[in-house]
Scaffold this motif. Structure first.
Motif, PDB file in Angstrom:
ATOM      1  N   THR A 115     108.769  -7.816 -47.085  1.00 46.47           N
ATOM      2  CA  THR A 115     108.483  -9.246 -46.948  1.00 46.47           C
ATOM      3  C   THR A 115     107.946  -9.580 -45.553  1.00 46.47           C
ATOM      4  O   THR A 115     107.061 -10.432 -45.410  1.00 46.47           O
ATOM      5  CB  THR A 115     109.745 -10.073 -47.239  1.00 46.47           C
ATOM      6  OG1 THR A 115     110.836  -9.574 -46.442  1.00 46.47           O
ATOM      7  CG2 THR A 115     110.126  -9.987 -48.708  1.00 46.47           C
ATOM      8  N   ALA A 116     108.473  -8.900 -44.540  1.00 44.84           N
ATOM      9  CA  ALA A 116     107.973  -9.124 -43.185  1.00 44.84           C
ATOM     10  C   ALA A 116     106.535  -8.641 -43.046  1.00 44.84           C
ATOM     11  O   ALA A 116     105.698  -9.293 -42.410  1.00 44.84           O
ATOM     12  CB  ALA A 116     108.873  -8.424 -42.175  1.00 44.84           C
ATOM     13  N   LEU A 117     106.241  -7.490 -43.645  1.00 48.38           N
ATOM     14  CA  LEU A 117     104.876  -6.972 -43.587  1.00 48.38           C
ATOM     15  C   LEU A 117     103.911  -7.864 -44.350  1.00 48.38           C
ATOM     16  O   LEU A 117     102.758  -8.053 -43.928  1.00 48.38           O
ATOM     17  CB  LEU A 117     104.838  -5.556 -44.167  1.00 48.38           C
ATOM     18  CG  LEU A 117     105.458  -4.458 -43.305  1.00 48.38           C
ATOM     19  CD1 LEU A 117     105.435  -3.122 -44.045  1.00 48.38           C
ATOM     20  CD2 LEU A 117     104.724  -4.329 -41.980  1.00 48.38           C
ATOM     21  N   GLN A 118     104.348  -8.413 -45.463  1.00 47.48           N
ATOM     22  CA  GLN A 118     103.482  -9.304 -46.231  1.00 47.48           C
ATOM     23  C   GLN A 118     103.148 -10.562 -45.442  1.00 47.48           C
ATOM     24  O   GLN A 118     102.039 -11.100 -45.549  1.00 47.48           O
ATOM     25  CB  GLN A 118     104.154  -9.647 -47.561  1.00 47.48           C
ATOM     26  CG  GLN A 118     104.192  -8.464 -48.525  1.00 47.48           C
ATOM     27  CD  GLN A 118     105.074  -8.706 -49.731  1.00 47.48           C
ATOM     28  OE1 GLN A 118     105.980  -9.551 -49.703  1.00 47.48           O
ATOM     29  NE2 GLN A 118     104.841  -7.972 -50.806  1.00 47.48           N
ATOM     30  N   ARG A 119     104.086 -11.034 -44.629  1.00 46.79           N
ATOM     31  CA  ARG A 119     103.796 -12.195 -43.775  1.00 46.79           C
ATOM     32  C   ARG A 119     102.848 -11.815 -42.641  1.00 46.79           C
ATOM     33  O   ARG A 119     101.974 -12.602 -42.256  1.00 46.79           O
ATOM     34  CB  ARG A 119     105.103 -12.760 -43.212  1.00 46.79           C
ATOM     35  CG  ARG A 119     105.981 -13.445 -44.249  1.00 46.79           C
ATOM     36  CD  ARG A 119     107.086 -14.261 -43.576  1.00 46.79           C
ATOM     37  NE  ARG A 119     107.995 -13.420 -42.807  1.00 46.79           N
ATOM     38  CZ  ARG A 119     109.106 -12.880 -43.303  1.00 46.79           C
ATOM     39  NH1 ARG A 119     109.435 -13.090 -44.579  1.00 46.79           N
ATOM     40  NH2 ARG A 119     109.899 -12.139 -42.544  1.00 46.79           N
ATOM     41  N   LEU A 120     103.017 -10.595 -42.110  1.00 45.06           N
ATOM     42  CA  LEU A 120     102.147 -10.144 -41.029  1.00 45.06           C
ATOM     43  C   LEU A 120     100.718  -9.911 -41.507  1.00 45.06           C
ATOM     44  O   LEU A 120      99.755 -10.161 -40.781  1.00 45.06           O
ATOM     45  CB  LEU A 120     102.696  -8.847 -40.419  1.00 45.06           C
ATOM     46  CG  LEU A 120     103.818  -8.951 -39.396  1.00 45.06           C
ATOM     47  CD1 LEU A 120     104.347  -7.559 -39.060  1.00 45.06           C
ATOM     48  CD2 LEU A 120     103.326  -9.644 -38.130  1.00 45.06           C
ATOM     49  N   TYR A 121     100.582  -9.413 -42.744  1.00 44.51           N
ATOM     50  CA  TYR A 121      99.262  -9.011 -43.258  1.00 44.51           C
ATOM     51  C   TYR A 121      99.028  -9.653 -44.630  1.00 44.51           C
ATOM     52  O   TYR A 121      99.008  -8.980 -45.663  1.00 44.51           O
ATOM     53  CB  TYR A 121      99.181  -7.483 -43.353  1.00 44.51           C
ATOM     54  CG  TYR A 121      99.353  -6.795 -42.020  1.00 44.51           C
ATOM     55  CD1 TYR A 121      98.300  -6.716 -41.118  1.00 44.51           C
ATOM     56  CD2 TYR A 121     100.583  -6.245 -41.648  1.00 44.51           C
ATOM     57  CE1 TYR A 121      98.455  -6.104 -39.883  1.00 44.51           C
ATOM     58  CE2 TYR A 121     100.744  -5.623 -40.414  1.00 44.51           C
ATOM     59  CZ  TYR A 121      99.686  -5.559 -39.540  1.00 44.51           C
ATOM     60  OH  TYR A 121      99.842  -4.959 -38.313  1.00 44.51           O
TER      61      TYR A 121
ATOM     62  N   ASP B  95      96.444 -10.679 -46.045  1.00 42.92           N
ATOM     63  CA  ASP B  95      95.202 -10.288 -46.719  1.00 42.92           C
ATOM     64  C   ASP B  95      95.212  -8.828 -47.183  1.00 42.92           C
ATOM     65  O   ASP B  95      94.210  -8.360 -47.736  1.00 42.92           O
ATOM     66  CB  ASP B  95      94.015 -10.507 -45.779  1.00 42.92           C
ATOM     67  CG  ASP B  95      93.833 -11.970 -45.412  1.00 42.92           C
ATOM     68  OD1 ASP B  95      94.130 -12.829 -46.263  1.00 42.92           O
ATOM     69  OD2 ASP B  95      93.417 -12.246 -44.273  1.00 42.92           O
ATOM     70  N   ASN B  96      96.301  -8.137 -46.947  1.00 37.37           N
ATOM     71  CA  ASN B  96      96.399  -6.741 -47.372  1.00 37.37           C
ATOM     72  C   ASN B  96      96.858  -6.703 -48.823  1.00 37.37           C
ATOM     73  O   ASN B  96      98.035  -6.924 -49.129  1.00 37.37           O
ATOM     74  CB  ASN B  96      97.371  -5.976 -46.471  1.00 37.37           C
ATOM     75  CG  ASN B  96      97.364  -4.484 -46.731  1.00 37.37           C
ATOM     76  OD1 ASN B  96      97.468  -4.035 -47.865  1.00 37.37           O
ATOM     77  ND2 ASN B  96      97.253  -3.698 -45.662  1.00 37.37           N
ATOM     78  N   ALA B  97      95.940  -6.409 -49.743  1.00 39.37           N
ATOM     79  CA  ALA B  97      96.237  -6.480 -51.175  1.00 39.37           C
ATOM     80  C   ALA B  97      97.315  -5.480 -51.589  1.00 39.37           C
ATOM     81  O   ALA B  97      98.161  -5.780 -52.445  1.00 39.37           O
ATOM     82  CB  ALA B  97      94.960  -6.233 -51.975  1.00 39.37           C
TER      83      ALA B  97
ATOM     84  N   LEU C 112     103.662  -5.109 -53.574  1.00 42.46           N
ATOM     85  CA  LEU C 112     104.940  -4.408 -53.511  1.00 42.46           C
ATOM     86  C   LEU C 112     106.111  -5.387 -53.564  1.00 42.46           C
ATOM     87  O   LEU C 112     106.036  -6.499 -53.058  1.00 42.46           O
ATOM     88  CB  LEU C 112     105.030  -3.590 -52.226  1.00 42.46           C
ATOM     89  CG  LEU C 112     103.984  -2.490 -52.046  1.00 42.46           C
ATOM     90  CD1 LEU C 112     104.157  -1.831 -50.681  1.00 42.46           C
ATOM     91  CD2 LEU C 112     104.068  -1.446 -53.162  1.00 42.46           C
ATOM     92  N   SER C 113     107.216  -4.938 -54.164  1.00 38.15           N
ATOM     93  CA  SER C 113     108.429  -5.740 -54.191  1.00 38.15           C
ATOM     94  C   SER C 113     109.146  -5.651 -52.850  1.00 38.15           C
ATOM     95  O   SER C 113     108.865  -4.768 -52.034  1.00 38.15           O
ATOM     96  CB  SER C 113     109.363  -5.242 -55.292  1.00 38.15           C
ATOM     97  OG  SER C 113     109.951  -4.003 -54.912  1.00 38.15           O
TER      98      SER C 113
END
Length: 278
Positions: free
Chosen positions: A218-224, A226-228, A233-234
């Motif tokens: 979840t932290a990586l999804q906030r950082l990136y 635009d990264n499909a 990923l869950s």
């Protein structure tokens, strides 16, 4: 020595980690940036669990370089799994043969290792004699890594994984001292029962091989945003690697010296690893 990865989370094709990242495991087989050897061409292996739940894992191993194996590429692009381990090997002296390639499998368990038991030939007899006689027949190869796995199984890996690996490490060090071998153990290890993944970083000299775990999804999804790939990923998805697969700032956290980690549903664990003297 070797390079490896362990993945648990949203089912993905094996190629997403073995081939597609900039510094994928296949790239590391030719151009490792943090390994003792730049090239890891003495065999490879991947073990994976089915999408429909824990069961005995499938295993594919080869003795040639991973970068040129067409069958590995075919399997990687067509196989989907929620949990898999992969390994590229640089031999520390034992033969290049299929039974010496990681991961090693026993029932529903997989095990892989980077490192070595120093002067293994001198210590091997005492270590092998400590393996449970019921497990001895399944020792198929000649590596220190497989002996370590069978010792961990002997000491209760299936019931208390961390304690079992601590007892294994303690025995190796005790046998090393008895034979006047300094700093006998160097290891990063991953093992799994198909549900949880345990990772270990330890060495007798206190300067262990590199190991990293991925930042919470979840932290990586906030950082990136635009990264499909990350967005698919869950929050339970997690990766442990010998060295990072990509240059994403904030994506990789070093596993502390003399530590173990557990990837599992809910909160993961990170704790102190302390070998237990026999």
């Amino acid at each position: 020595m070797c390079r490896w990865l362990a993945y648990s989370g949203t089912p993905i094709r094996l190629e997403e980690l073995l081939y597609k990242p900039r510094y994928s495991l296949i790239d590391q087989s030719m151009h490792s940036r943090q390994g003792v050897e730049t090239t890891n061409g003495d065999g490879f292996g991947v073990g994976w669990y089915p999408v429909d739940g824990p069961a005995e894992p499938a295993l594919f191993r080869g003795v040639g370089p991973a970068w040129s194996d067409a069958n590995l590429r075919e399997i990687a692009r067509s196989t989907v799994s929620p949990l898999f381990l992969a390994h590229i090997r640089a031999s520390t002296g034992t033969a290049v043969q299929q039974t010496n390639c990681h991961p090693f499998r026993h029932e529903n368990w997989l095990w892989l290792h980077n490192g070595s038991i120093r002067e293994f030939a001198k210590l091997k007899r005492d270590l092998v004699l400590a393996v449970d006689p019921r497990l001895y027949a399944s020792l198929a190869g000649s590596t220190d890594s497989e002996v370590m796995f069978h010792l961990a199984l002997t000491f209760g890996l299936r019931d208390r994984p961390v304690a079992a690996v601590e007892r294994m490490a303690g025995l190796v060090e005790a046998v090393g001292r008895a034979h006047n071998v300094d700093n006998p153990l160097q290891m990063t290890v991953a093992t799994t029962d198909g549900d949880r993944v345990w990772a270990f970083r330890y060495s007798s000299e206190g300067h262990s091989r590199s190991l990293y775990y991925s930042t919470e999804t979840t932290a990586l999804q906030r950082l990136y945003p635009d990264n499909a790939r990350l967005q698919q990923l869950s929050e339970e998805s997690r990766l442990v690697v010998s060295e990072p697969l990509a240059d994403l700032e904030g994506a990789w956290q070093p596993v502390p010296e003399s530590s173990y980690g557990v990837i599992q549903k809910g909160a993961d664990e990170l704790g102190r690893f302390e070998p237990a003297a026999p």
